[in-house]
Every structure is written in C-alpha cells, then in structure tokens.
Design a protein around this motif. Structure first.
Motif, PDB file in Angstrom:
ATOM      1  N   TRP A 116       0.355  -1.173   0.057  1.00 21.02           N
ATOM      2  CA  TRP A 116       0.023  -0.025   0.116  1.00 21.02           C
ATOM      3  C   TRP A 116       0.939   1.462  -0.108  1.00 21.02           C
ATOM      4  CZ3 TRP A 116      -0.303   3.359   3.770  1.00 21.02           C
ATOM      5  CH2 TRP A 116       0.317   3.461   5.393  1.00 21.02           C
ATOM      6  N   PHE A 117       0.073   2.617  -0.331  1.00 19.50           N
ATOM      7  CA  PHE A 117       1.250   3.715  -0.310  1.00 19.50           C
ATOM      8  C   PHE A 117       0.151   4.443  -0.055  1.00 19.50           C
ATOM      9  CE2 PHE A 117      -1.267   3.448  -4.655  1.00 19.50           C
ATOM     10  CZ  PHE A 117      -0.863   4.635  -5.127  1.00 19.50           C
ATOM     11  N   GLU A 118       0.370   6.172  -0.037  1.00 13.72           N
ATOM     12  CA  GLU A 118       0.113   7.319   0.463  1.00 13.72           C
ATOM     13  C   GLU A 118      -0.131   7.460  -0.742  1.00 13.72           C
ATOM     14  OE1 GLU A 118      -0.745   8.754   3.604  1.00 13.72           O
ATOM     15  OE2 GLU A 118       0.389   7.445   4.401  1.00 13.72           O
ATOM     16  N   ASP A 178      -6.733   8.891  -0.349  1.00 13.37           N
ATOM     17  CA  ASP A 178      -6.901   7.064  -0.082  1.00 13.37           C
ATOM     18  C   ASP A 178      -8.073   7.002   0.252  1.00 13.37           C
ATOM     19  OD1 ASP A 178      -3.665   7.668   1.029  1.00 13.37           O
ATOM     20  OD2 ASP A 178      -4.505   8.396   3.128  1.00 13.37           O
ATOM     21  N   SER A 224      -3.885   2.018  -2.636  1.00 19.38           N
ATOM     22  CA  SER A 224      -4.716   2.561  -1.791  1.00 19.38           C
ATOM     23  C   SER A 224      -4.774   2.119  -0.024  1.00 19.38           C
ATOM     24  CB  SER A 224      -5.632   3.368  -2.454  1.00 19.38           C
ATOM     25  OG  SER A 224      -6.787   2.436  -2.169  1.00 19.38           O
ATOM     26  N   PRO A 225      -4.889   2.781   0.522  1.00 12.84           N
ATOM     27  CA  PRO A 225      -4.577   2.436   2.498  1.00 12.84           C
ATOM     28  C   PRO A 225      -6.527   1.695   2.520  1.00 12.84           C
ATOM     29  CG  PRO A 225      -3.678   4.275   2.562  1.00 12.84           C
ATOM     30  CD  PRO A 225      -3.917   4.299   1.001  1.00 12.84           C
TER      31      PRO A 225
END
Length: 147
Positions: free
Chosen positions: A51-53, A65, A119-120
């Motif tokens: 996952w990434f911001e 997010d 995405s989170p």
C-alpha cells in the motif's frame, strides 16, 4: 485427381482452422455505448500487494486514500505508454480469498512486474495496513469495463 484431393484437403483445413480462432464476446461495459465485440484474454498475475499514500498519480489524476486505486509496476506502465490508466483490475488475496476491484491511476517504481501498490482503503479490504504486504493474484479487466 490430385487437384480434387488438394481442393478437399484445403476445404477441410480451412473449416477446421476456424474453430481455433478467438471467439468474440460482448462487452459488458456500461460506460460504452458500443455494441461491437471485443476479444477477451485473461492472464492471471501472481505477485506482491503493498500500500501507498496516494496523491497525484502518473496517470494525471488526483486520488485520496479512500479511493480504490492501484499503481502498476513502472516497467509495465512504460511498456505500454500508460495505456492501462483508467483500466480496472480484479484482485484476490491468496491468504484469505478476499476479492476487490481497483482502478489503475498510477505507476510504482519499486514494484516488481507482477506486483500492485494499493491505496490504503483498498489494502484494508484484505488485511490491516500493519500487515504491509500480501500475496495476491490479479488480472486486468477488459478495457471499458467497470464494476
């Protein structure tokens, strides 16, 4: 006589070769008014899900997010000049069988070719963010398709 045998052989070869061709399937896209058939070939990819911001993606769109988006490997993105931007993918967590759809809106420099960066909110559909990494199976949905 040999011309007749050659003709019959050619006729049967032509008829049988038609069965081996790809079969067009109707597009199920609700965003497209086109009723022309599309050829569908599903290829399953097995990789790592992280996952990434999110923010401004390589596809030129802003995300937050809570959006259900993914970034594909930069090598895959570059290979097709970003043609997968706006295309949906189907993702399954190999550990628990949970499934989700996500929209490609970015590329991931550190991802391997078979990996997806999520995405989170998308990652949380599978596991808590603290897990950090999943074993996933995923595939591209046909262009124009959306859930």
């Amino acid at each position: 006589m040999s011309r007749f045998v050659f003709f019959v052989f050619t006729l049967f070869a032509t008829l049988f070769s038609q069965w081996a061709l790809a079969v067009p399937v109707s597009s199920t896209s609700s965003s497209s008014n086109s009723t022309s058939p599309v050829l569908e070939k599903r290829v399953d990819h097995h990789g790592r899900g992280t996952w990434f911001e999110v923010g401004l993606g390589n596809c030129g769109k802003w995300s937050v997010d809570s959006d259900k988006i993914v970034a594909i490997a930069k090598s895959r993105y570059d290979e097709n000049n970003g043609a997968n931007c706006g295309q949906w993918v189907s993702i399954t967590d190999q550990k628990n069988g949970r499934h989700a759809y996500a929209l490609i809106l970015d590329s991931c420099q550190s991802c391997g070719r078979q990996d997806l960066d999520m995405s989170p909110s998308l990652f949380k559909q599978f596991e808590p963010l603290s897990i950090g990494e999943l074993n996933i199976e995923w595939n591209f949905m046909p262009k124009g398709w959306h859930p």
